[in-house]
Design a protein around this motif. Structure first.
Motif, PDB file in Angstrom:
ATOM      1  N   GLY A 131      49.665  28.977  76.915  1.00 35.57           N
ATOM      2  CA  GLY A 131      49.105  29.018  75.575  1.00 35.57           C
ATOM      3  C   GLY A 131      48.633  30.418  75.241  1.00 35.57           C
ATOM      4  N   GLN A 132      48.265  30.589  73.981  1.00 37.42           N
ATOM      5  CA  GLN A 132      47.760  31.889  73.566  1.00 37.42           C
ATOM      6  C   GLN A 132      46.885  31.728  72.347  1.00 37.42           C
ATOM      7  OE1 GLN A 132      51.473  33.975  72.927  1.00 37.42           O
ATOM      8  NE2 GLN A 132      51.362  33.625  70.741  1.00 37.42           N
ATOM      9  N   VAL A 133      46.069  32.746  72.121  1.00 40.39           N
ATOM     10  CA  VAL A 133      45.210  32.763  70.951  1.00 40.39           C
ATOM     11  C   VAL A 133      45.204  34.195  70.412  1.00 40.39           C
ATOM     12  CG1 VAL A 133      43.043  33.145  72.228  1.00 40.39           C
ATOM     13  CG2 VAL A 133      42.995  31.968  70.057  1.00 40.39           C
ATOM     14  N   LYS A 134      45.277  34.294  69.075  1.00 38.01           N
ATOM     15  CA  LYS A 134      45.215  35.605  68.430  1.00 38.01           C
ATOM     16  C   LYS A 134      43.762  35.978  68.205  1.00 38.01           C
ATOM     17  CE  LYS A 134      49.200  37.272  66.137  1.00 38.01           C
ATOM     18  NZ  LYS A 134      49.820  37.662  67.381  1.00 38.01           N
ATOM     19  N   VAL A 135      43.428  37.221  68.496  1.00 39.15           N
ATOM     20  CA  VAL A 135      42.067  37.703  68.295  1.00 39.15           C
ATOM     21  C   VAL A 135      41.920  38.134  66.837  1.00 39.15           C
ATOM     22  CG1 VAL A 135      40.398  39.477  68.934  1.00 39.15           C
ATOM     23  CG2 VAL A 135      41.834  38.415  70.694  1.00 39.15           C
ATOM     24  N   ARG A 136      41.167  37.370  66.068  1.00 38.54           N
ATOM     25  CA  ARG A 136      40.935  37.703  64.665  1.00 38.54           C
ATOM     26  C   ARG A 136      39.618  38.431  64.475  1.00 38.54           C
ATOM     27  NH1 ARG A 136      45.279  35.798  62.774  1.00 38.54           N
ATOM     28  NH2 ARG A 136      46.060  33.700  63.053  1.00 38.54           N
ATOM     29  N   ASN A 137      38.687  38.212  65.403  1.00 43.00           N
ATOM     30  CA  ASN A 137      37.375  38.850  65.330  1.00 43.00           C
ATOM     31  C   ASN A 137      36.955  39.309  66.715  1.00 43.00           C
ATOM     32  OD1 ASN A 137      36.739  38.027  62.487  1.00 43.00           O
ATOM     33  ND2 ASN A 137      36.957  36.009  63.405  1.00 43.00           N
ATOM     34  N   ALA A 138      36.206  40.399  66.754  1.00 42.62           N
ATOM     35  CA  ALA A 138      35.642  40.848  68.026  1.00 42.62           C
ATOM     36  C   ALA A 138      34.614  39.811  68.474  1.00 42.62           C
ATOM     37  CB  ALA A 138      34.991  42.212  67.850  1.00 42.62           C
ATOM     38  N   GLY A 139      34.448  39.661  69.771  1.00 44.59           N
ATOM     39  CA  GLY A 139      33.480  38.699  70.292  1.00 44.59           C
ATOM     40  C   GLY A 139      33.874  38.230  71.669  1.00 44.59           C
ATOM     41  N   ILE A 140      33.418  37.039  72.019  1.00 45.26           N
ATOM     42  CA  ILE A 140      33.677  36.478  73.342  1.00 45.26           C
ATOM     43  C   ILE A 140      34.556  35.243  73.189  1.00 45.26           C
ATOM     44  CG2 ILE A 140      32.645  35.524  75.438  1.00 45.26           C
ATOM     45  CD1 ILE A 140      30.034  37.048  74.495  1.00 45.26           C
ATOM     46  N   TYR A 141      35.726  35.304  73.809  1.00 43.59           N
ATOM     47  CA  TYR A 141      36.662  34.179  73.822  1.00 43.59           C
ATOM     48  C   TYR A 141      36.537  33.532  75.198  1.00 43.59           C
ATOM     49  CZ  TYR A 141      38.545  35.916  69.468  1.00 43.59           C
ATOM     50  OH  TYR A 141      38.686  36.313  68.158  1.00 43.59           O
ATOM     51  N   THR A 142      36.114  32.266  75.238  1.00 46.07           N
ATOM     52  CA  THR A 142      35.843  31.608  76.516  1.00 46.07           C
ATOM     53  C   THR A 142      36.852  30.507  76.788  1.00 46.07           C
ATOM     54  OG1 THR A 142      33.486  32.078  76.252  1.00 46.07           O
ATOM     55  CG2 THR A 142      34.085  30.397  77.857  1.00 46.07           C
ATOM     56  N   LEU A 143      37.522  30.624  77.933  1.00 45.34           N
ATOM     57  CA  LEU A 143      38.424  29.573  78.391  1.00 45.34           C
ATOM     58  C   LEU A 143      37.586  28.627  79.249  1.00 45.34           C
ATOM     59  CD1 LEU A 143      41.480  31.707  79.611  1.00 45.34           C
ATOM     60  CD2 LEU A 143      40.849  31.072  77.295  1.00 45.34           C
ATOM     61  N   ILE A 144      37.689  27.332  78.983  1.00 47.39           N
ATOM     62  CA  ILE A 144      36.900  26.342  79.707  1.00 47.39           C
ATOM     63  C   ILE A 144      37.843  25.394  80.455  1.00 47.39           C
ATOM     64  CG2 ILE A 144      35.193  24.490  79.515  1.00 47.39           C
ATOM     65  CD1 ILE A 144      34.415  25.760  76.763  1.00 47.39           C
ATOM     66  N   PHE A 145      37.656  25.328  81.763  1.00 47.83           N
ATOM     67  CA  PHE A 145      38.380  24.358  82.590  1.00 47.83           C
ATOM     68  C   PHE A 145      37.366  23.292  82.979  1.00 47.83           C
ATOM     69  CE2 PHE A 145      40.758  28.288  83.097  1.00 47.83           C
ATOM     70  CZ  PHE A 145      42.058  27.848  82.894  1.00 47.83           C
ATOM     71  N   ASP A 146      37.573  22.078  82.470  1.00 48.13           N
ATOM     72  CA  ASP A 146      36.563  21.028  82.571  1.00 48.13           C
ATOM     73  C   ASP A 146      37.026  19.923  83.512  1.00 48.13           C
ATOM     74  OD1 ASP A 146      34.942  18.771  82.099  1.00 48.13           O
ATOM     75  OD2 ASP A 146      34.427  19.510  80.109  1.00 48.13           O
ATOM     76  N   ASN A 147      36.237  19.678  84.539  1.00 49.09           N
ATOM     77  CA  ASN A 147      36.528  18.619  85.504  1.00 49.09           C
ATOM     78  C   ASN A 147      35.404  17.578  85.510  1.00 49.09           C
ATOM     79  OD1 ASN A 147      38.127  17.403  87.480  1.00 49.09           O
ATOM     80  ND2 ASN A 147      37.079  18.460  89.147  1.00 49.09           N
ATOM     81  N   THR A 148      34.629  17.510  84.419  1.00 50.40           N
ATOM     82  CA  THR A 148      33.472  16.600  84.383  1.00 50.40           C
ATOM     83  C   THR A 148      33.889  15.129  84.385  1.00 50.40           C
ATOM     84  OG1 THR A 148      33.351  16.831  81.972  1.00 50.40           O
ATOM     85  CG2 THR A 148      31.890  18.232  83.259  1.00 50.40           C
ATOM     86  N   PHE A 149      35.121  14.842  83.977  1.00 51.86           N
ATOM     87  CA  PHE A 149      35.590  13.454  83.950  1.00 51.86           C
ATOM     88  C   PHE A 149      35.903  12.938  85.350  1.00 51.86           C
ATOM     89  CE2 PHE A 149      39.244  16.215  83.495  1.00 51.86           C
ATOM     90  CZ  PHE A 149      40.102  15.704  84.460  1.00 51.86           C
ATOM     91  N   SER A 150      36.040  13.845  86.323  1.00 52.70           N
ATOM     92  CA  SER A 150      36.431  13.451  87.669  1.00 52.70           C
ATOM     93  C   SER A 150      35.178  13.283  88.532  1.00 52.70           C
ATOM     94  CB  SER A 150      37.347  14.518  88.276  1.00 52.70           C
ATOM     95  OG  SER A 150      37.790  14.097  89.533  1.00 52.70           O
ATOM     96  N   ARG A 151      34.921  12.056  88.978  1.00 52.67           N
ATOM     97  CA  ARG A 151      33.671  11.796  89.707  1.00 52.67           C
ATOM     98  C   ARG A 151      33.745  12.207  91.169  1.00 52.67           C
ATOM     99  NH1 ARG A 151      32.531   5.855  88.561  1.00 52.67           N
ATOM    100  NH2 ARG A 151      31.040   6.159  90.254  1.00 52.67           N
ATOM    101  N   PHE A 152      34.958  12.232  91.741  1.00 54.20           N
ATOM    102  CA  PHE A 152      35.052  12.479  93.186  1.00 54.20           C
ATOM    103  C   PHE A 152      35.989  13.623  93.562  1.00 54.20           C
ATOM    104  CE2 PHE A 152      34.342   7.896  92.499  1.00 54.20           C
ATOM    105  CZ  PHE A 152      33.055   7.819  93.019  1.00 54.20           C
ATOM    106  N   ILE A 153      36.932  13.949  92.703  1.00 54.60           N
ATOM    107  CA  ILE A 153      37.990  14.877  93.105  1.00 54.60           C
ATOM    108  C   ILE A 153      37.748  16.282  92.558  1.00 54.60           C
ATOM    109  CG2 ILE A 153      40.476  15.343  92.992  1.00 54.60           C
ATOM    110  CD1 ILE A 153      40.852  12.287  92.728  1.00 54.60           C
ATOM    111  N   SER A 154      37.601  17.233  93.462  1.00 49.04           N
ATOM    112  CA  SER A 154      37.516  18.644  93.070  1.00 49.04           C
ATOM    113  C   SER A 154      38.933  19.147  92.817  1.00 49.04           C
ATOM    114  CB  SER A 154      36.864  19.461  94.191  1.00 49.04           C
ATOM    115  OG  SER A 154      35.540  19.017  94.394  1.00 49.04           O
ATOM    116  N   LYS A 155      39.048  20.171  91.993  1.00 50.94           N
ATOM    117  CA  LYS A 155      40.380  20.692  91.629  1.00 50.94           C
ATOM    118  C   LYS A 155      40.460  22.190  91.901  1.00 50.94           C
ATOM    119  CE  LYS A 155      41.018  16.690  89.511  1.00 50.94           C
ATOM    120  NZ  LYS A 155      40.790  16.373  88.153  1.00 50.94           N
ATOM    121  N   ARG A 156      41.679  22.632  92.146  1.00 51.92           N
ATOM    122  CA  ARG A 156      41.961  24.063  92.177  1.00 51.92           C
ATOM    123  C   ARG A 156      42.779  24.361  90.921  1.00 51.92           C
ATOM    124  NH1 ARG A 156      40.637  26.293  96.847  1.00 51.92           N
ATOM    125  NH2 ARG A 156      40.676  25.032  98.709  1.00 51.92           N
ATOM    126  N   VAL A 157      42.411  25.425  90.236  1.00 50.18           N
ATOM    127  CA  VAL A 157      43.184  25.864  89.072  1.00 50.18           C
ATOM    128  C   VAL A 157      43.736  27.242  89.396  1.00 50.18           C
ATOM    129  CG1 VAL A 157      43.082  26.545  86.649  1.00 50.18           C
ATOM    130  CG2 VAL A 157      41.852  24.513  87.412  1.00 50.18           C
TER     131      VAL A 157
END
Length: 130
Positions: A86-112
């Motif tokens: 995926g990609q995102v165009k920078v339209r404004n200066a600032g902080i673009y944060t990518l979030i990898f969310d594993n909160t739905f997984s109660r027992f399994i840790s993940k590697r990304v």
């Protein structure tokens, strides 16, 4: 070291980075951008099973979370079966944060496994015109 700058991402080379995300937690990659017109792109896969992914824009570190702009809503990705790009165009200066969310997984840790890239736009100046 976070947040990353555009220069640090450009120095990534072709190598992949790895995040370890414990079950019921999430991990973020904030990218500080000062110039507009850039394209931030990513490729990632997860192991084992899926991960949720989102991109959020924040004007500055002081911007309250409720005023952040969601550029890509939280989406569950089957990144264990296929590589997500995926990609995102920078339209404004600032902080673009990518979030990898594993909160739905109660027992399994993940590697990304992820790779980031930043591209500057090609601006045609007509200099090769005879």
């Amino acid at each position: 070291k976070f947040p990353l700058t555009v220069e640090e991402i450009m120095n990534f080379g072709e190598s992949n980075r790895e995040l370890f995300i414990k079950s019921s937690t999430y991990s973020i990659i904030p990218i500080t951008v000062t110039e507009m017109g850039l394209t931030i792109s990513w490729i990632f896969s997860s192991d084992p099973k899926s991960i949720s992914f989102s991109v959020v824009y924040q004007e500055s570190e002081d911007t309250p979370l409720d005023q952040c702009k969601v550029l890509i809503p939280m989406t569950r990705c089957n990144s264990h079966k296929e590589t997500i790009r995926g990609q995102v165009k920078v339209r404004n200066a600032g902080i673009y944060t990518l979030i990898f969310d594993n909160t739905f997984s109660r027992f399994i840790s993940k590697r990304v496994f992820y790779h980031l890239a930043v591209e500057r736009p090609v601006i045609y100046d007509g200099s090769d015109f005879p």
